[in-house]
Design a protein around this motif. Structure first.
Motif, PDB file in Angstrom:
ATOM      1  N   LEU A 127       5.947  19.912   3.415  1.00 56.94           N
ATOM      2  CA  LEU A 127       5.957  20.899   4.500  1.00 56.94           C
ATOM      3  C   LEU A 127       5.144  20.354   5.664  1.00 56.94           C
ATOM      4  CD1 LEU A 127       5.227  24.236   2.565  1.00 56.94           C
ATOM      5  CD2 LEU A 127       7.384  23.051   2.894  1.00 56.94           C
ATOM      6  N   ARG A 128       5.786  20.261   6.811  1.00 53.01           N
ATOM      7  CA  ARG A 128       5.090  19.757   7.996  1.00 53.01           C
ATOM      8  C   ARG A 128       5.188  20.776   9.128  1.00 53.01           C
ATOM      9  NH1 ARG A 128       5.992  13.165   7.786  1.00 53.01           N
ATOM     10  NH2 ARG A 128       4.815  12.975   5.877  1.00 53.01           N
ATOM     11  N   PRO A 129       4.192  21.623   9.246  1.00 53.09           N
ATOM     12  CA  PRO A 129       4.216  22.647  10.290  1.00 53.09           C
ATOM     13  C   PRO A 129       3.858  22.063  11.659  1.00 53.09           C
ATOM     14  CG  PRO A 129       2.271  22.912   8.897  1.00 53.09           C
ATOM     15  CD  PRO A 129       3.001  21.702   8.405  1.00 53.09           C
ATOM     16  N   PRO A 182       0.811  -1.224   0.000  1.00 55.23           N
ATOM     17  CA  PRO A 182       0.000   0.000   0.000  1.00 55.23           C
ATOM     18  C   PRO A 182       0.848   1.280   0.000  1.00 55.23           C
ATOM     19  CG  PRO A 182      -0.784  -1.532   1.683  1.00 55.23           C
ATOM     20  CD  PRO A 182       0.408  -2.164   1.069  1.00 55.23           C
ATOM     21  N   GLU A 183       1.988   1.250   0.723  1.00 57.55           N
ATOM     22  CA  GLU A 183       2.850   2.431   0.805  1.00 57.55           C
ATOM     23  C   GLU A 183       3.324   2.889  -0.574  1.00 57.55           C
ATOM     24  OE1 GLU A 183       3.082  -0.248   2.697  1.00 57.55           O
ATOM     25  OE2 GLU A 183       2.818   0.516   4.748  1.00 57.55           O
ATOM     26  N   LYS A 184       3.365   1.913  -1.529  1.00 56.73           N
ATOM     27  CA  LYS A 184       3.797   2.275  -2.891  1.00 56.73           C
ATOM     28  C   LYS A 184       2.840   3.291  -3.511  1.00 56.73           C
ATOM     29  CE  LYS A 184       7.574   0.055  -3.578  1.00 56.73           C
ATOM     30  NZ  LYS A 184       8.831   0.705  -3.875  1.00 56.73           N
ATOM     31  N   VAL A 196      10.753  21.125   6.358  1.00 56.54           N
ATOM     32  CA  VAL A 196      10.707  21.071   4.894  1.00 56.54           C
ATOM     33  C   VAL A 196      11.521  19.836   4.496  1.00 56.54           C
ATOM     34  CG1 VAL A 196      11.313  22.242   2.753  1.00 56.54           C
ATOM     35  CG2 VAL A 196      10.501  23.581   4.708  1.00 56.54           C
ATOM     36  N   ARG A 197      10.798  18.792   4.143  1.00 55.19           N
ATOM     37  CA  ARG A 197      11.418  17.486   3.866  1.00 55.19           C
ATOM     38  C   ARG A 197      11.502  17.242   2.358  1.00 55.19           C
ATOM     39  NH1 ARG A 197       8.034  11.863   4.942  1.00 55.19           N
ATOM     40  NH2 ARG A 197       9.469  10.473   3.879  1.00 55.19           N
ATOM     41  N   GLU A 198      12.691  16.872   1.878  1.00 55.71           N
ATOM     42  CA  GLU A 198      12.831  16.481   0.467  1.00 55.71           C
ATOM     43  C   GLU A 198      12.041  15.186   0.297  1.00 55.71           C
ATOM     44  OE1 GLU A 198      13.677  15.262  -3.267  1.00 55.71           O
ATOM     45  OE2 GLU A 198      14.123  13.970  -1.569  1.00 55.71           O
ATOM     46  N   ILE A 241      17.390   7.992  -0.141  1.00 58.63           N
ATOM     47  CA  ILE A 241      17.399   6.528  -0.013  1.00 58.63           C
ATOM     48  C   ILE A 241      16.043   5.895  -0.341  1.00 58.63           C
ATOM     49  CG2 ILE A 241      16.854   6.437   2.458  1.00 58.63           C
ATOM     50  CD1 ILE A 241      19.195   4.352   2.670  1.00 58.63           C
ATOM     51  N   TYR A 242      14.968   6.671  -0.205  1.00 53.28           N
ATOM     52  CA  TYR A 242      13.641   6.141  -0.530  1.00 53.28           C
ATOM     53  C   TYR A 242      13.540   5.706  -1.991  1.00 53.28           C
ATOM     54  CZ  TYR A 242      10.817   7.269   3.614  1.00 53.28           C
ATOM     55  OH  TYR A 242      10.253   7.294   4.859  1.00 53.28           O
ATOM     56  N   PHE A 243      14.211   6.438  -2.867  1.00 53.14           N
ATOM     57  CA  PHE A 243      14.039   6.190  -4.296  1.00 53.14           C
ATOM     58  C   PHE A 243      15.313   5.705  -4.975  1.00 53.14           C
ATOM     59  CE2 PHE A 243      10.490   8.959  -3.193  1.00 53.14           C
ATOM     60  CZ  PHE A 243       9.435   8.304  -3.823  1.00 53.14           C
ATOM     61  N   GLY A 259      13.877  13.461   7.305  1.00 53.31           N
ATOM     62  CA  GLY A 259      12.636  14.234   7.417  1.00 53.31           C
ATOM     63  C   GLY A 259      11.479  13.376   7.880  1.00 53.31           C
ATOM     64  N   ASP A 260      11.446  12.139   7.419  1.00 55.71           N
ATOM     65  CA  ASP A 260      10.392  11.214   7.839  1.00 55.71           C
ATOM     66  C   ASP A 260      10.465  11.008   9.355  1.00 55.71           C
ATOM     67  OD1 ASP A 260       8.352   9.205   7.572  1.00 55.71           O
ATOM     68  OD2 ASP A 260       9.927   7.723   7.894  1.00 55.71           O
ATOM     69  N   ILE A 261      11.663  10.771   9.835  1.00 47.71           N
ATOM     70  CA  ILE A 261      11.847  10.448  11.258  1.00 47.71           C
ATOM     71  C   ILE A 261      11.620  11.689  12.131  1.00 47.71           C
ATOM     72  CG2 ILE A 261      13.508   9.621  12.967  1.00 47.71           C
ATOM     73  CD1 ILE A 261      14.845   8.083  10.530  1.00 47.71           C
ATOM     74  N   ILE A 301       1.446   6.001  -2.029  1.00 52.40           N
ATOM     75  CA  ILE A 301       1.826   7.380  -1.701  1.00 52.40           C
ATOM     76  C   ILE A 301       3.205   7.698  -2.281  1.00 52.40           C
ATOM     77  CG2 ILE A 301       2.575   6.810   0.676  1.00 52.40           C
ATOM     78  CD1 ILE A 301       1.003  10.101  -0.498  1.00 52.40           C
ATOM     79  N   LEU A 302       4.108   6.710  -2.239  1.00 57.52           N
ATOM     80  CA  LEU A 302       5.438   6.952  -2.814  1.00 57.52           C
ATOM     81  C   LEU A 302       5.319   7.180  -4.320  1.00 57.52           C
ATOM     82  CD1 LEU A 302       7.472   4.281  -0.795  1.00 57.52           C
ATOM     83  CD2 LEU A 302       7.386   6.744  -0.394  1.00 57.52           C
ATOM     84  N   GLY A 303       4.466   6.386  -4.982  1.00 55.94           N
ATOM     85  CA  GLY A 303       4.258   6.508  -6.425  1.00 55.94           C
ATOM     86  C   GLY A 303       3.592   7.840  -6.780  1.00 55.94           C
ATOM     87  N   LEU A 304       2.648   8.267  -5.962  1.00 53.84           N
ATOM     88  CA  LEU A 304       2.000   9.564  -6.228  1.00 53.84           C
ATOM     89  C   LEU A 304       3.011  10.694  -6.103  1.00 53.84           C
ATOM     90  CD1 LEU A 304      -1.468   9.309  -4.463  1.00 53.84           C
ATOM     91  CD2 LEU A 304      -1.058   9.758  -6.885  1.00 53.84           C
ATOM     92  N   ARG A 305       3.828  10.647  -5.042  1.00 61.41           N
ATOM     93  CA  ARG A 305       4.840  11.700  -4.858  1.00 61.41           C
ATOM     94  C   ARG A 305       5.732  11.774  -6.098  1.00 61.41           C
ATOM     95  NH1 ARG A 305       6.346   9.965   1.410  1.00 61.41           N
ATOM     96  NH2 ARG A 305       4.483  10.863   2.357  1.00 61.41           N
ATOM     97  N   LYS A 306       6.192  10.595  -6.557  1.00 59.81           N
ATOM     98  CA  LYS A 306       7.116  10.547  -7.693  1.00 59.81           C
ATOM     99  C   LYS A 306       6.417  10.987  -8.984  1.00 59.81           C
ATOM    100  CE  LYS A 306      11.422   9.432  -8.655  1.00 59.81           C
ATOM    101  NZ  LYS A 306      12.549  10.116  -7.994  1.00 59.81           N
TER     102      LYS A 306
HETATM  103  C1  IPM Z   1       5.072   9.616   5.831  1.00 57.72           C
HETATM  104  C2  IPM Z   1       4.918   8.113   5.904  1.00 57.72           C
HETATM  105  C3  IPM Z   1       5.395   7.521   4.582  1.00 57.72           C
HETATM  106  C4  IPM Z   1       6.849   7.876   4.437  1.00 57.72           C
HETATM  107  C5  IPM Z   1       5.164   6.002   4.436  1.00 57.72           C
HETATM  108  C6  IPM Z   1       3.699   5.652   4.577  1.00 57.72           C
HETATM  109  C7  IPM Z   1       5.710   5.469   3.149  1.00 57.72           C
HETATM  110  O1  IPM Z   1       5.617   7.609   6.987  1.00 57.72           O
HETATM  111  O2  IPM Z   1       4.409  10.224   4.968  1.00 57.72           O
HETATM  112  O3  IPM Z   1       5.803  10.162   6.628  1.00 57.72           O
HETATM  113  O4  IPM Z   1       7.727   7.161   4.946  1.00 57.72           O
HETATM  114  O5  IPM Z   1       7.133   8.877   3.772  1.00 57.72           O
END
Ligand code: IPM
Ligand code: MG
Length: 355
Positions: A105-107, A88-90, A133-135, A140-142, A246-248, A92-97
């Protein structure tokens, strides 16, 4: 005026929270005559079950043709064992790409009414107002990856991280422009003491800084930044960092604000943008009608601001959310003695009633 919004509920609580946000958008539309229309599309595990793919072409096409995308959440244990390429995560990753959403942007702004929910001491969180502001489509994600291979007689897997100067320049520019509209301070986060990609990141950000005089730039290693977010979050204005860091850091920063359920995000591209709460699909409470929709409602406010440039409408939604919280109305995740407990749908109605 007429705007088309693609709504992608996704999995788990996704449909409950996006329904709630659309209810609020309908009220804003009535008030500000925006002419909004909605195109609901599948993605994630739900799409995988129906069509054998987490990201149908039709969903991508609708997003590309829209003025903005409102996204719920994807994922769930149910799909833990599907082929990694179809998880399923593919979606959101696929949409971003596919949509070129290079910046997230995460306020994190702590509402007074929520200071007491933070795991940090009130004096540390009162007044926190930062944005990460996360790239979003590199790193490494891609990078190239290998799920399994034999190496020196043992099985191993690997993921490659790479960043190019144009990729870092683009995100750094956005961070400096964001800081210009705020308190004029950028903290760039990397691991330049260890990683080559981070060293390129750091020197590229320094180049971009030269074109933005008047903005203060600090560099922090990611481990130190994680600690600083816990000991003195008020020092931050704009934090710019790569995809994985940025994710973390954004999950950590979100909880400073009391609840991850309240945190919106905007993923910005050159042509379209997507808005989603930063929390996940919460399969444990899906279908119960108790999820907190405020992160999604605030994401809808960001959609109004960044995608449609409807500032007044965006302000109205954010103010209504502040009022609901100040009025002591809470979904079960934040309920306390003496406050009014409501479900997902009632929360949406309470917000709508204050617009
Ligand atoms: C986020 C989520 C996603 C990410 C997952 C669902 C792939 O954790 O939007 O932060 O790691 O980017
Ligand atoms: Mg995350």
């Amino acid at each position: 005026m007429a705007y088309r919004i693609t709504v992608i509920p996704g999995d788990g609580i996704g449909s409950e929270i996006t329904d709630a946000a659309v209810e609020v958008l309908k009220k804003v539309d009535e008030k500000f005559s925006l002419g909004l229309s909605y195109d609901h599309k599948d993605a994630g595990g739900t799409a995988y079950d129906k069509f054998g793919t987490p990201l149908p072409e039709d969903t991508i096409a609708s997003c590309k043709a829209s003025d903005g995308v409102l996204f719920g959440a994807v994922g769930g244990d149910k799909w833990d064992n599907v082929d990694p390429a179809l998880r399923p995560e593919k979606a959101i990753l696929g949409l971003r790409k596919n949509l070129g959403l290079y910046a997230n942007l995460r306020p994190v702004k702590v509402a007074d009414a929520l200071v007491e929910y933070s795991p940090l001491k009130p004096e540390l969180v009162r007044g926190v107002d930062l944005v990460i502001v996360r790239e979003l489509i590199g790193g490494i994600y891609f990078g190239e990856k290998c799920e399994s291979e034999q190496h020196n007689g043992a099985e191993r897997a690997w993921d490659l991280e790479n960043y190019s100067v144009p990729e870092v320049t683009r995100i750094a520019k956005l961070a400096f422009e964001t800081a210009k509209l705020r308190r004029g301070k950028v903290t760039s986060v990397d691991k330049a003491n260890v990683l080559a990609t981070s060293r390129l990141w750091r020197r590229t950000v320094a180049e971009v800084a030269k074109e933005h005089t008047g903005i203060e730039l600090n560099n922090l290693y990611v481990d130190n930044c994680a600690m600083q977010l816990a000991v003195n979050p008020k020092q931050f204005d704009v934090i710019v960092t790569g995809n994985l860091f940025g994710d973390i850091l954004s999950d950590e920063a979100a909880v400073i604000g009391g609840s991850i359920g309240l945190m919106p995000s905007a993923s910005i591209g050159e042509e379209t943008s997507l808005f989603e709460p930063i929390h996940g699909s919460a399969p444990d409470i899906a279908g119960k009608g108790i999820a907190n929709p405020l992160g999604t409602i605030l994401s809808a406010a960001m959609l109004l601001r960044y995608a449609l440039h409807e500032e007044a409408a965006a302000d109205a939604v954010e103010k209504a959310v502040d009022k609901v919280l100040a009025d002591g109305i809470r979904t079960p995740d934040l309920a306390k003695e003496g406050l009014r407990k409501v479900n997902t749908q009632e929360m949406a109605q309470e917000v709508a009633a204050r617009i």
